[in-house]
Design a protein around this motif. Sequence first.
Motif, PDB file in Angstrom:
ATOM      1  N   ASN A  25      51.815  55.518  38.199  1.00 56.31           N
ATOM      2  CA  ASN A  25      50.440  55.789  37.787  1.00 56.31           C
ATOM      3  C   ASN A  25      49.638  54.488  37.846  1.00 56.31           C
ATOM      4  O   ASN A  25      50.087  53.461  37.355  1.00 56.31           O
ATOM      5  N   LEU A  26      48.475  54.577  38.483  1.00 54.97           N
ATOM      6  CA  LEU A  26      47.754  53.345  38.781  1.00 54.97           C
ATOM      7  C   LEU A  26      46.299  53.688  39.066  1.00 54.97           C
ATOM      8  O   LEU A  26      46.015  54.708  39.680  1.00 54.97           O
ATOM      9  N   THR A  27      45.375  52.865  38.579  1.00 48.96           N
ATOM     10  CA  THR A  27      43.986  53.043  39.018  1.00 48.96           C
ATOM     11  C   THR A  27      43.454  51.701  39.481  1.00 48.96           C
ATOM     12  O   THR A  27      43.792  50.661  38.933  1.00 48.96           O
ATOM     13  N   VAL A  28      42.652  51.775  40.532  1.00 47.77           N
ATOM     14  CA  VAL A  28      42.014  50.566  41.040  1.00 47.77           C
ATOM     15  C   VAL A  28      40.509  50.802  41.035  1.00 47.77           C
ATOM     16  O   VAL A  28      40.031  51.784  41.607  1.00 47.77           O
ATOM     17  N   ASP A  29      39.799  49.920  40.375  1.00 44.98           N
ATOM     18  CA  ASP A  29      38.337  50.067  40.310  1.00 44.98           C
ATOM     19  C   ASP A  29      37.709  49.454  41.544  1.00 44.98           C
ATOM     20  O   ASP A  29      38.291  48.605  42.215  1.00 44.98           O
ATOM     21  N   LYS A  30      36.486  49.878  41.797  1.00 46.43           N
ATOM     22  CA  LYS A  30      35.752  49.321  42.928  1.00 46.43           C
ATOM     23  C   LYS A  30      35.533  47.826  42.705  1.00 46.43           C
ATOM     24  O   LYS A  30      35.157  47.401  41.622  1.00 46.43           O
ATOM     25  N   GLY A  31      35.818  47.041  43.731  1.00 51.02           N
ATOM     26  CA  GLY A  31      35.612  45.595  43.649  1.00 51.02           C
ATOM     27  C   GLY A  31      36.757  44.843  43.007  1.00 51.02           C
ATOM     28  O   GLY A  31      36.735  43.624  42.917  1.00 51.02           O
ATOM     29  N   GLU A  32      37.761  45.560  42.578  1.00 50.62           N
ATOM     30  CA  GLU A  32      38.875  44.934  41.874  1.00 50.62           C
ATOM     31  C   GLU A  32      39.932  44.419  42.854  1.00 50.62           C
ATOM     32  O   GLU A  32      40.113  44.968  43.929  1.00 50.62           O
ATOM     33  N   VAL A  33      40.608  43.330  42.469  1.00 48.52           N
ATOM     34  CA  VAL A  33      41.753  42.864  43.248  1.00 48.52           C
ATOM     35  C   VAL A  33      43.011  43.119  42.433  1.00 48.52           C
ATOM     36  O   VAL A  33      43.176  42.583  41.352  1.00 48.52           O
ATOM     37  N   LEU A  34      43.868  44.008  42.972  1.00 48.70           N
ATOM     38  CA  LEU A  34      45.110  44.342  42.300  1.00 48.70           C
ATOM     39  C   LEU A  34      46.265  43.710  43.064  1.00 48.70           C
ATOM     40  O   LEU A  34      46.353  43.834  44.275  1.00 48.70           O
ATOM     41  N   THR A  35      47.121  43.004  42.338  1.00 50.09           N
ATOM     42  CA  THR A  35      48.284  42.408  42.987  1.00 50.09           C
ATOM     43  C   THR A  35      49.538  43.108  42.509  1.00 50.09           C
ATOM     44  O   THR A  35      49.680  43.370  41.315  1.00 50.09           O
ATOM     45  N   ILE A  36      50.410  43.445  43.469  1.00 57.70           N
ATOM     46  CA  ILE A  36      51.686  44.055  43.107  1.00 57.70           C
ATOM     47  C   ILE A  36      52.782  43.038  43.391  1.00 57.70           C
ATOM     48  O   ILE A  36      52.904  42.557  44.511  1.00 57.70           O
ATOM     49  N   ILE A  37      53.526  42.689  42.345  1.00 63.01           N
ATOM     50  CA  ILE A  37      54.637  41.759  42.536  1.00 63.01           C
ATOM     51  C   ILE A  37      55.934  42.454  42.173  1.00 63.01           C
ATOM     52  O   ILE A  37      55.919  43.541  41.592  1.00 63.01           O
ATOM     53  N   GLY A  38      57.025  41.834  42.543  1.00 64.93           N
ATOM     54  CA  GLY A  38      58.325  42.434  42.237  1.00 64.93           C
ATOM     55  C   GLY A  38      59.331  42.044  43.293  1.00 64.93           C
ATOM     56  O   GLY A  38      58.967  41.549  44.365  1.00 64.93           O
ATOM     57  N   ALA A  39      60.607  42.303  42.983  1.00 60.83           N
ATOM     58  CA  ALA A  39      61.672  41.906  43.895  1.00 60.83           C
ATOM     59  C   ALA A  39      61.647  42.769  45.144  1.00 60.83           C
ATOM     60  O   ALA A  39      61.051  43.843  45.157  1.00 60.83           O
ATOM     61  N   SER A  40      62.312  42.296  46.188  1.00 54.30           N
ATOM     62  CA  SER A  40      62.432  43.088  47.403  1.00 54.30           C
ATOM     63  C   SER A  40      63.171  44.383  47.092  1.00 54.30           C
ATOM     64  O   SER A  40      64.125  44.376  46.322  1.00 54.30           O
ATOM     65  N   GLY A  41      62.720  45.486  47.678  1.00 54.96           N
ATOM     66  CA  GLY A  41      63.376  46.766  47.451  1.00 54.96           C
ATOM     67  C   GLY A  41      62.922  47.468  46.196  1.00 54.96           C
ATOM     68  O   GLY A  41      63.436  48.514  45.845  1.00 54.96           O
ATOM     69  N   SER A  42      61.906  46.887  45.506  1.00 53.74           N
ATOM     70  CA  SER A  42      61.456  47.520  44.273  1.00 53.74           C
ATOM     71  C   SER A  42      60.468  48.651  44.555  1.00 53.74           C
ATOM     72  O   SER A  42      60.096  49.391  43.663  1.00 53.74           O
ATOM     73  N   GLY A  43      60.031  48.790  45.820  1.00 51.20           N
ATOM     74  CA  GLY A  43      59.138  49.906  46.173  1.00 51.20           C
ATOM     75  C   GLY A  43      57.695  49.496  46.367  1.00 51.20           C
ATOM     76  O   GLY A  43      56.829  50.350  46.552  1.00 51.20           O
ATOM     77  N   LYS A  44      57.405  48.187  46.367  1.00 46.01           N
ATOM     78  CA  LYS A  44      56.012  47.714  46.483  1.00 46.01           C
ATOM     79  C   LYS A  44      55.378  48.186  47.794  1.00 46.01           C
ATOM     80  O   LYS A  44      54.296  48.768  47.813  1.00 46.01           O
ATOM     81  N   SER A  45      56.068  47.901  48.902  1.00 49.09           N
ATOM     82  CA  SER A  45      55.522  48.251  50.208  1.00 49.09           C
ATOM     83  C   SER A  45      55.415  49.753  50.378  1.00 49.09           C
ATOM     84  O   SER A  45      54.442  50.260  50.921  1.00 49.09           O
ATOM     85  N   THR A  46      56.428  50.473  49.881  1.00 51.15           N
ATOM     86  CA  THR A  46      56.401  51.930  49.985  1.00 51.15           C
ATOM     87  C   THR A  46      55.179  52.483  49.265  1.00 51.15           C
ATOM     88  O   THR A  46      54.514  53.402  49.769  1.00 51.15           O
ATOM     89  N   LEU A  47      54.869  51.933  48.101  1.00 52.79           N
ATOM     90  CA  LEU A  47      53.690  52.373  47.355  1.00 52.79           C
ATOM     91  C   LEU A  47      52.434  52.185  48.201  1.00 52.79           C
ATOM     92  O   LEU A  47      51.607  53.085  48.339  1.00 52.79           O
TER      93      LEU A  47
END
Lengths: 246, 557
Positions: A25-47
């Motif tokens: 669950n995630l929301t991104v507002d207009k103009g916002e910069v959201l960074t996703i961090i985490g280990a490899s294989g945690s699903g960041k790219s898939t998201l």
Amino acid sequence: MTEQLIEVAHLKKNFGKHEVLKDINLTVDKGEVLTIIGASGSGKSTLLRNINLLERPTSGDIRFHGKSILQPHFDIPKYRAEVGMVFQQFNLFSNLNVLDNCVVGQTTVLKRDKAEAEEIAKKQLAKVGMGPYIQAKPAQLSGGQQQRVAIARAVCMDPEALLFDEPTSALDPEMVDEVLDTMKQLAKTGLTMIVVTHEMAFAHDVSDQVVFMKDGVLAEKGTPDQIFNHPQEAATQHFLKRYTQR
Amino acid sequence: MRKKRVWASLVLALFLFIFAFALPQNTTNTSAAAKTAAEYDKDKTFRVGMEAGYAPFNWTQSSSSNGAVKIQGSSEYANGYDVQMAKKIAKALGKKLVIVKTDWNGLPPALTSGKIDAIIAGMSPTPARRKQIDFTNTYYKSKLCIVVRRNGKYANATSIQDFKGAKLTAQQNTFHYQAIKQIKGVKKQPAMNNFAAMRTSLQSGVIDGYVSEVPEGITAQNAQSDLKMIKFKNGKGFKTSPDDVDIAIGIRKGDPDKAKMNAALAKVSNKQRDKLMNWAVEKQPKTSSTKNWFQQIWDQYGNMILKGTGLTLWISLFGTVVGFLIGLLIGIVRTTPMPDSRGRRGVLHLIDWLLAVYIEIIRGTPMIVQAAVFYYGLAQAFGINMNRTVAALIIVSFNTGAYMAEIIRSGIISVNSGQFEAASALGMTHFQLMRKVVLPQAIRNSIPTITNEFIVNIKDTSVLSVISVSELFFQGETVAGQTFQFFHTYLIISVIYLVLTFSISRILAWVERRLDGPTNYDVMANPSTLATVDDSTAENMNTPTHDVHNTKEDQHD
């Protein structure tokens, strides 16, 4: 007056029996910069790839301007033109030169005329410092140069949001900064950005919101200050320790 | 006479087998053929099929001298024993003679499909042939002979038994070869494919002689002074069956003109026949000895060979281009991602399956068979009489298309998946990303294989001789059959093939280089500013527009 641009609700993604994303669950507002961090294989790219529909979610919903992008007759090409993507491997079109890489999307998808598209492309290429290279073929450029062209290519489409999938991970260390600098410039323009990255300094300096992913779930989210200076979860602390100690 | 090339019967058997499903019985076959024949009866023409390349029975010449008859759809003339005999028959039938130049293997199907009315081509009425077609009475009786070296050990033989210990051979799949075993103590050599090979082997001493028939023997000793034909008196020669040495006119079963033809043949006595054969042997195209072999062949047949070259180039070029387009289309369809809607998915599956069937059938059968089935089959089953060149263009195009489809498909598969993703991430539809990004790369990657396909086409058009398309090889066969200079003629033909294929591989290699663009690293708009701009790019990353001003200023200077 924040406006929700992208909203991810109860997103799940399985590859066969393997559950890669579990109830995101995630929301991104207009103009916002959201960074996703985490280990490899945690699903960041898939998201990220689910948000762009390069992968089809197994269940859950993704809304853009409040409308589900998963409904049957949703105009996916139009949506993708509005939500651009920058890849880890740059993926410049190797049959086209730098200028045409930035023109082809505008003329085929946005139906801009060639002269206008070229003008926009030259302007954006100049902004990323690639103005003199417009005749070069991708194979003739360094990784950092290619990634700057890829960013210009995405920006030429006048997107509402840009997704960055580990944009500096395939680069030699000395080229990382030129790409990060370009991204910082973009963040200042008020463009909505979702960035998957291992560059903690960048995440700390540029983000409005940082999420830490672990094993397909959002383990923790908050402001850069909360995540980097006062992480609550043990997993976050453990992950960040490895990066800050280096 | 010749029973050579099992090919003919194989090809015939295959398309008869296929069309047996469409047309249950031969009765339908003959009625379809009879219909076309009836149409031609109105024209009052008598269409005779022959190779026009088997002197002295039939040959091609460039003028109408010595009573030659014009070849249908060509500027050349046919003459020979068969042509003169055909003239007599046509006269007796009260019809106008038309000579249709047809490849040896194509003769029976051309007759049964109604493209010709009779085969007068030095053909023997063998039992196998009698199953397909009917024959008139004999119009020439041949005799076996042995051709030896004039100064050799066997030059004075009078009986076949004198050849004890001799190394003899004959043409493959002929009764000539079977006859060798009548000689006691002979050293039978492996059969050879054609007379050129046998003559060369004989001259070089590999063999001591070859079994042939009298007309060929006369021709051989006339053409090559170091060879000699040995005829045998009755009782001293080979025992032969009339099936083999008799030569008759092939006609469709139930041809109403059979009796009239036999009556006309009966009027020509054995003496007249021998006289006519001697005349034919004398008049057949000769090689004058004052010029070198190349000039001899080129002066007389250069035009024919050049026309054949042109046709070969045209058919293979057209076939490659159209085949490429077919392949492109199929390649795109077969790599289309499955749509979400169930109905569309079903349709795509069906199309995909049909295309797979097309590719497998075309790739799985030889083009020579496809050509025969397509050309003769269409005529036999549906009475469609197609222009040979048009048929050739269609066959080569569809054949190439099947191979190109797989070439393009593998080209598409080999394009990095990132290219697909980046293009769709820009909002391109499947068709757009294919056209702008993937296909240019796929085609570029396929050029070496496409070049290969083009070269294969140039060479493989030679199989179209089965439907008598007068491409380079067919013309070569004709010239060789007339000059009896097989080696020399085919040497010229092979040089032409080599020039064609080599030029094409060079041209496409050049195209390849052009597509790749310059290999040097002057990637900047203005190479002289390379150093300065590179520095400024590195220094001014935070204000990247700066270096652009730099370049502009430099250019103004």
